[in-house]
Design an enzyme around this catalytic site. Structure first.
Site, PDB file in Angstrom:
ATOM      1  N   ASP A 130       0.811  -1.228   0.000  1.00 49.51           N
ATOM      2  CA  ASP A 130       0.000   0.000   0.000  1.00 49.51           C
ATOM      3  C   ASP A 130       0.843   1.277   0.000  1.00 49.51           C
ATOM      4  OD1 ASP A 130      -2.249  -1.625   0.074  1.00 49.51           O
ATOM      5  OD2 ASP A 130      -2.277  -1.653   2.266  1.00 49.51           O
TER       6      ASP A 130
ATOM      7  N   LYS B 103       1.833   2.196  -5.140  1.00 50.59           N
ATOM      8  CA  LYS B 103       2.398   1.672  -6.397  1.00 50.59           C
ATOM      9  C   LYS B 103       1.500   1.998  -7.592  1.00 50.59           C
ATOM     10  CE  LYS B 103       2.362  -2.356  -4.377  1.00 50.59           C
ATOM     11  NZ  LYS B 103       2.136  -2.031  -2.961  1.00 50.59           N
TER      12      LYS B 103
ATOM     13  N   GLY C 152      -4.566  -4.127  -3.886  1.00 49.67           N
ATOM     14  CA  GLY C 152      -5.556  -3.091  -4.156  1.00 49.67           C
ATOM     15  C   GLY C 152      -4.758  -1.849  -4.506  1.00 49.67           C
ATOM     16  N   HIS C 153      -4.721  -1.506  -5.776  1.00 43.76           N
ATOM     17  CA  HIS C 153      -3.905  -0.379  -6.245  1.00 43.76           C
ATOM     18  C   HIS C 153      -4.835   0.766  -6.648  1.00 43.76           C
ATOM     19  CE1 HIS C 153      -0.382  -3.302  -7.282  1.00 43.76           C
ATOM     20  NE2 HIS C 153      -0.722  -3.319  -6.011  1.00 43.76           N
TER      21      HIS C 153
ATOM     22  N   GLN D  39       1.977  -5.964  -3.268  1.00 37.43           N
ATOM     23  CA  GLN D  39       2.426  -6.107  -1.891  1.00 37.43           C
ATOM     24  C   GLN D  39       3.722  -5.290  -1.673  1.00 37.43           C
ATOM     25  OE1 GLN D  39       1.396  -9.415  -3.520  1.00 37.43           O
ATOM     26  NE2 GLN D  39      -0.520  -8.460  -2.992  1.00 37.43           N
TER      27      GLN D  39
END
Ligand code: GDP
Ligand code: IMO
Ligand code: MG
Length: 423
Positions: free
Chosen positions: A13, A16, A40-41, A222
């Site tokens: 988080d 990225k 979750g980007h 990650q």
């Protein structure tokens, strides 16, 4: 030939997705190499916000090719949800996106096993995202997995059925006897959907593109401290999140890697269980969480917050061969009187700046250097010349400690709130 890698240096988080989107116009191809819908980007631009899970963050700019590599694990149901939402918002995904035949599939029973394994661990649970990541990678390495390319074979249903039956036996041994009729139907429908995309031999494709002079940006998921080998084991994810993962997860040879962008927050967060030496349990931690909106993009869980950890960052830079650093969420610290940075750990009375074998926070006391805050709203700044002196001093301090240049500074979630530094 040019393959650059962008990956997280902390516990995920870091931002990225935002930076991959910003850098996309400089590359011909964006490729994901590991992880799955545990990621979750988040991207924000033109007043809109998107959260990507399995699809690379290069789909919004200039019609670039986006590849989901062999190292990724794919849940057809979640892929379908994500893809349909993108198509509905006008992204021509079928043209842009190519998926590796060798990517492993997350079955409905993998998700049930993930939940059952966590339940069985009791208080020692990892706090996974519940997306079936661990069981899917376990099947891959134990040579029991089902791959996307298998869906194109005549005996696919036999392969799927064998895996499902094995999983159901495992679930029964854990005391679970779920009815999966509905889940299975939805999953098999989604398999038919995913087959309508370009399912390819991505290692050939990517090497052909490189031969033709195209450039590739590999997008990590990650973070390094969640890497299955080098992270805070066993509180990690089940893939190699480090630079080496880009080689195995895409079929790119190590000598083709150019720059490695290491991305970190101006502070530190972690979601899920496991050690976190600089975690703050006080009002300061709460303030960082509130100002940084530190809640998981996938699960909505509260992220644990703390000061930046330079011991962990140096380790991550070493393991990844980081050539350029990117600092995110600097604006979150805009209002603080004092900023702290952990420069060493005190373990049983001894000071060290080496990452220990066990990161058990109970035995680790962080050694902090305090720096004055800049107390200035930076969110509308357009160039580094506007940065307040104390923020420049924070950057200088970090660059000296980390022996790597900080080339981009992010001062807000929007694409535009990104400042490139003249290095
Ligand atoms: P990723 O998983 O590494 O892509 O990061 P996430 O998207 O899970 O989490 C980063 C969060 O911070 C998202 O909500 C972003 O919109 C937000 N974000 C990214 N960069 C910045 C920044 O510089 N400042 C602020 N305030 N938020 C940011
Ligand atoms: P992005 O790509 C933050 C964490 C989970 C849990 C551990 C194992 O958005 O940075 P898993 O479901 O992978 O078996 O969970 O890893 N985790 C993440 N934390 N960001 C992520 O992805 C994460 N993906 C997994 O919270 O502690
Ligand atoms: Mg995330």
């Amino acid at each position: 030939m040019k393959v650059d890698v962008l990956l997280g240096l902390q516990w995920g988080d870091e931002g990225k997705g935002k930076v991959v989107d910003v850098l996309t116009p400089r590359y011909d191809v964006v490729a994901r190499f590991q992880g799955g819908p545990n990621a979750g980007h988040t991207l924000e631009f033109e007043g809109k916000k998107y959260v990507l899970r399995s699809i690379p963050s290069g789909v919004f700019q200039n019609g670039r090719t986006n590849i989901i590599g062999n190292g990724v694990v794919l849940d057809p149901v979640l892929f379908r949800e994500e893809a349909e939402a993108l198509e509905a918002s006008g992204v021509e995904l079928r043209k842009l996106l190519k998926l590796s035949k060798k990517a492993h599939l997350i079955l409905p029973t993998h998700r049930l096993l993930d939940a059952a394994n966590e339940k069985a661990k009791g208080s020692g649970k990892i706090g996974t995202t519940g997306k079936g990541i661990g069981p899917t990678y376990t099947d891959k390495t134990s040579r029991n997995g089902v791959r996307l390319g298998d869906t194109l074979l005549p005996d696919f249903m036999d392969r799927y059925g064998a895996a499902r039956d094995r999983h159901m036996n495992m679930l029964a041994s854990l005391g679970e006897t779920p009815d999966i009729t509905e889940l299975e139907k939805k999953w098999l429908d989604a398999v038919e959907y995913i087959k309508t995309y370009q399912v390819i031999d991505s290692e050939h494709e990517i090497n052909d593109l490189l031969k033709a002079g195209k450039s590739v940006l590999c997008e990590g998921a990650q973070g390094t401290m969640l890497d299955v080998d080098f992270g805070s084991y066993p509180f990690v994810t089940s893939s190699n999140t480090v630079t080496a993962g880009a080689c195995t997860g895409l079929g790119v040879a190590p000598n083709k890697i150019g720059d490695v962008y290491g991305i970190f927050k101006a502070y530190c967060t972690r979601v899920g269980s496991g050690p976190f030496p600089t975690e703050l349990f006080d009002e300061t931690g709460k303030k960082i969480r509130d100002l940084g909106h530190e809640y998981g993009a996938v699960t909505g869980r509260e992220r644990r917050c703390g000061w930046i950890d330079l011991v962990a960052l140096k380790y991550a830079i070493m393991i990844n061969g980081v050539t350029k650093l990117i600092m995110m969420k600097s604006d979150v610290l805009d209002g603080f009187d004092e900023i702290k940075a952990c420069t060493a750990y005190k373990i049983n009375g001894e000071i060290t700046n080496r990452m220990p074998y066990s990161l058990d926070s109970e035995n680790i006391e962080p050694v902090y250097t305090a720096l004055p805050g800049w107390k200035t709203d930076m969110t509308a700044m357009k160039s580094e010349s506007e940065f307040p002196a104390n923020f420049k001093a924070y950057i200088d301090f970090l660059e000296k400690e980390l022996e790597t240049p900080i080339v981009i500074v992010s001062i807000g979630p929007d694409r535009e709130q990104t400042i490139e530094r003249a290095i």
